[in-house]
Enzyme design. Structure first.
Site, mmCIF file in Angstrom:
data_model
loop_
_atom_site.group_PDB
_atom_site.id
_atom_site.type_symbol
_atom_site.label_atom_id
_atom_site.label_comp_id
_atom_site.label_asym_id
_atom_site.label_seq_id
_atom_site.Cartn_x
_atom_site.Cartn_y
_atom_site.Cartn_z
ATOM 1 N N GLU A 229 -22.059 42.075 -30.901
ATOM 2 C CA GLU A 229 -21.809 41.022 -31.994
ATOM 3 C C GLU A 229 -21.310 39.949 -30.713
ATOM 4 O O GLU A 229 -20.530 40.041 -30.174
ATOM 5 C CB GLU A 229 -20.928 41.361 -32.500
ATOM 6 C CG GLU A 229 -20.742 39.947 -33.827
ATOM 7 C CD GLU A 229 -20.044 38.760 -33.127
ATOM 8 O OE1 GLU A 229 -20.334 37.995 -32.674
ATOM 9 O OE2 GLU A 229 -18.932 38.414 -34.126
ATOM 10 N N CYS A 266 -16.452 32.649 -33.090
ATOM 11 C CA CYS A 266 -18.248 33.447 -32.356
ATOM 12 C C CYS A 266 -18.155 32.520 -33.858
ATOM 13 O O CYS A 266 -20.006 32.150 -33.411
ATOM 14 C CB CYS A 266 -18.230 34.601 -32.852
ATOM 15 S SG CYS A 266 -17.930 35.295 -34.070
#
Lengths: 490, 490
Positions: A229, A266
């Site tokens: 990720e 993120c």
């Protein structure tokens, strides 16, 4: 072999040995183990909170919140495997009389893949590190876990690793069920991914780091899946009517989201796309006021701060970029200064430098001349974890294509919200088209994350008493199963 | 750009354009399209049967059977998407009053990924070629498909492709929903996998071919998933008591399975593992008689026959190998001669040449001295599509470790059967640890194969009327959904 290679070989072999035992445990026993981990983490008490604060400069409330999230996340996985239906049992009963060929009895369920190597995140020292979502989902799936420590929080990592070790011991599990590698070097990571006993990898971090691991894993003789990720710029589109009606509220919420936790998420909204309209000036002014009022914050490491400052300087030097911080911004201090840039769409479209993630409290406001230009922007965007639309419902139809293009490029799409704050639940998708993550078919947050580390196996005409309980004729576990095409607990 | 590159660029851009429309169609409309494909295939009538027979030398009954299987497979996918629950809808309703933070409303479902490139198999000119399982699952998932023709059956490929084109036209779908590339060169394959509009790849064939595509796909700037099903040697373990009690029946069934369709199945039982026991001689004798009685058969192409003969010669030249064909075998003719080899376990364990797949009517009987040696063999086996155990139930416990090791190495495990004959149903797992396939988490046969070409997306706080029907408050499609943790049709 170097001493590091010997160490890693030992650790992976221990994990492999543990796998032969750990994978056969019932959901109830694995759930007990995971709950024991939460107990052990909670029992570290304030020492854990203070260690995290010391190592990452995160404020106390956030650290306490993250501990809660970590524990809650582990408990959600424990609950899911205790209940048991997650194995997706599918049963097709045989029919020896079928013509022209008898129909075999087939029973399918998910089983663990083997030792999983986890590379924790720097920005979530608890929830996405040693006992974070990756570890929780891999252990819940029946896989031993080897965590490589993160250099930004070694003491925190060790405290949590020791807690898991105590849980392993108290539950009488094989030693290799969990291992922690304190060496945070690149070499250690590479050796872990290359080791033949490693069957899958989870990573949260930069695109460069994730891609490197992905490449190593795919160049193996026996390639293994890497779920990396790698973050994204999380575009937020503000449609004209919403801009006009709600520019104050939107500005306030967006800047709060951009500056929350020094922008170290993120899902930080790094791109705000809007249109030249009557209220654009008011919107930009409001954004400017909000960002000026926002306080600089300490980042979790000096390296991350340095990256932020360098990345930002380089971006602000690009053609056509101005800032909305009304005073001249000095970004060179010891804290991360929140900054909003602004640029016209044509510059953004033609300059890929502006499409890169700048990890920190920054967002770039892109101003479009028209709906067509907004569409053009949507089409040049790379894969994203999230996309957000601020709109009045009535104007959604006019921007159908834009919204459609956004949806094709992300894992989660939001209406009138902010992308930060990733709810841990079964309906969450945290992952998106590359480079947001390396495998768009899976999530790294929420209980569905377990699917990354399990694989289906079918038993054909297997003796009933020797089948896993999940697949035996009598549904002793009382789980949901698809039997001859019908979902049932019978 | 070469003319081939221009052609492929056009085709992929057409597919991408079609995607914007095709992906939004309801399950009912896509199902209608897939059913139309089956109609068109059936309407080709005997011309299709004769063309396949002419191009592949497969016998008529097999070709008719395979057409039935192809149609049935398409219909299973049509039925699944018509019903609709396969999208795995998960709904977590929001709670604005939750403390400390409001809970967002999250709704998750599977959506298509984009244009899929399919490389059909040579051994299944219908069921795993132009309108085979890969095409069916990709179209069912909402993805346009581009098929690269297989050199072994160009006319068959064209006939089926034309049938799909007619279905596209009759259903008024965009032209790029399906394309067929007649060029079967390596270059064409490479260009297709490298094209930026290609979002996933399905392949059935050799390990070398599958790995080459896998590597190309992973070296892309934006890597894409490749689901390559590359076959395996499908070990069959015959435990002592079963050997003693049932050697005749086992021999008969195994040799029939080995020689069926000239052994041109990825599930061909290429390895038979048994133990030195009182009845070993009788078992070997029975196997020898069966294989001597089996007829040589024409393979589907000269290249495949040549590969079989070369591979076999090279294997038979290895140290310690004998054949069970009692007369001297001449394998150089125009038909594939069924052969059984035999070797002692120690040779097999130390010689990786013997672990390779020989595509054709061959199997290697490995004789172990002990249960421990059988365990040793199980531990050196590579990933397999299937493993089979022939046993009396009472002896299973004594060979627990062997069986466990087999299960860890395969996608499907069988009891007292033969691995050939892959049932098309939801409970099938066709795929296994590398090198059986490149992604062990998915199957290429059965309705679950759709999962290879779809990805989850979450909608957060999205206006109800703008959600896909599958996720709206009112469950108008009447599908199974997980709502706040509970599976329900409400």
């Amino acid at each position: 072999m170097s001493s590091l290679a010997i160490k890693i070989d030992e650790v992976m072999n221990l994990a492999s040995l543990a796998f032969t035992e750990y994978r056969k445990l019932s959901g109830a026993i694995k759930a007990k183990f995971i709950k024991q981990i939460t107990d052990e983490i909670e029992q570290i008490g304030d020492e854990l909170i203070h260690t995290v604060m010391e190592e990452t400069a995160l404020p106390e409330a956030r650290v306490r919140g993250e501990r809660g999230r970590t524990v809650n996340q582990l408990l959600q996985f424990a609950e899911m495997i205790e209940e048991g239906s997650w194995v997706n049992a599918i049963i097709e009963e045989g029919n020896p009389d079928r013509e022209p060929l008898p129909k075999p009895d087939l029973r399918r369920m998910l089983i663990p893949m083997g030792p999983v190597v986890v590379f924790g995140a720097g920005n979530f020292p608890l929830a996405f590190s040693v006992a974070g979502g990756d570890t929780a989902s891999a252990l819940a799936g029946g896989n031993p876990v080897v965590v490589k420590g993160h250099p930004a929080h070694p003491k925190t990592g060790k405290l949590v690793a020791d807690a898991i070790h105590r849980a392993v011991e108290k539950c009488n599990l094989p030693q290799g069920t969990f291992s922690y590698i304190e060496d945070s070097s690149y070499d250690a990571g590479q050796l872990l991914v290359k080791h033949s006993q490693t069957k899958a990898v989870a990573f949260t971090g930069s695109e460069k780091g994730g891609r490197a691991l992905f490449d190593i894993a795919n160049q193996r003789k026996e390639p293994i899946p890497v779920f990396a990720e790698m973050g994204s710029i999380n575009p937020v589109v503000v449609l004209p009517k919403a801009q006009e009606k709600k520019y104050k509220e939107i500005s306030k919420n967006l800047v709060a989201s951009v500056n929350m936790g020094a922008g170290q998420f993120c899902t930080n909204p790094g791109l705000i796309i809007t249109q030249k309209e009557g209220t654009l000036d008011l919107f930009l002014q409001a954004l400017g006021e909000e960002v000026m009022a926002a306080s600089p914050t300490t980042m979790y490491s000096e390296g991350i701060l340095k990256n932020y400052q360098t990345g930002l300087s380089s971006l602000l030097a690009q053609d056509g970029i101005a800032t909305l911080n009304l005073e001249k911004v000095d970004i060179s201090g010891e804290k991360a200064v929140p900054v909003l840039g602004t640029v016209e769409a044509r510059h953004f479209i033609s300059n890929p430098e502006m499409h890169k993630e700048i990890f920190g409290p920054f967002s770039l406001v892109v101003v479009c001349d028209s709906a067509d230009q907004m569409e053009e922007i949507a089409k040049v965007l790379k894969g994203q974890l999230t996309c957000t639309v601020h709109a009045l419902e009535e104007e959604m139809e006019d921007f159908k294509v834009v919204i459609d293009e956004l949806m094709m490029r992300c894992g989660r799409i939001l209406f009138n919200g902010v992308p930060t704050g990733v709810e841990v639940c079964a309906a969450m998708q945290h992952g998106g088209p590359y480079p947001a993550s390396t495998d768009v078919r899976f999530t790294s947050v929420g209980t569905e994350a377990i699917k990354r580390f399990v694989r289906p196996v079918s038993f054909q005409d297997w003796p009933d008493s020797l089948l896993p309980l999940e697949l035996q004729r009598e549904n002793m576990l009382g789980i949901w199963r698809k039997v001859n095409g019908r979902l049932t607990k019978d």
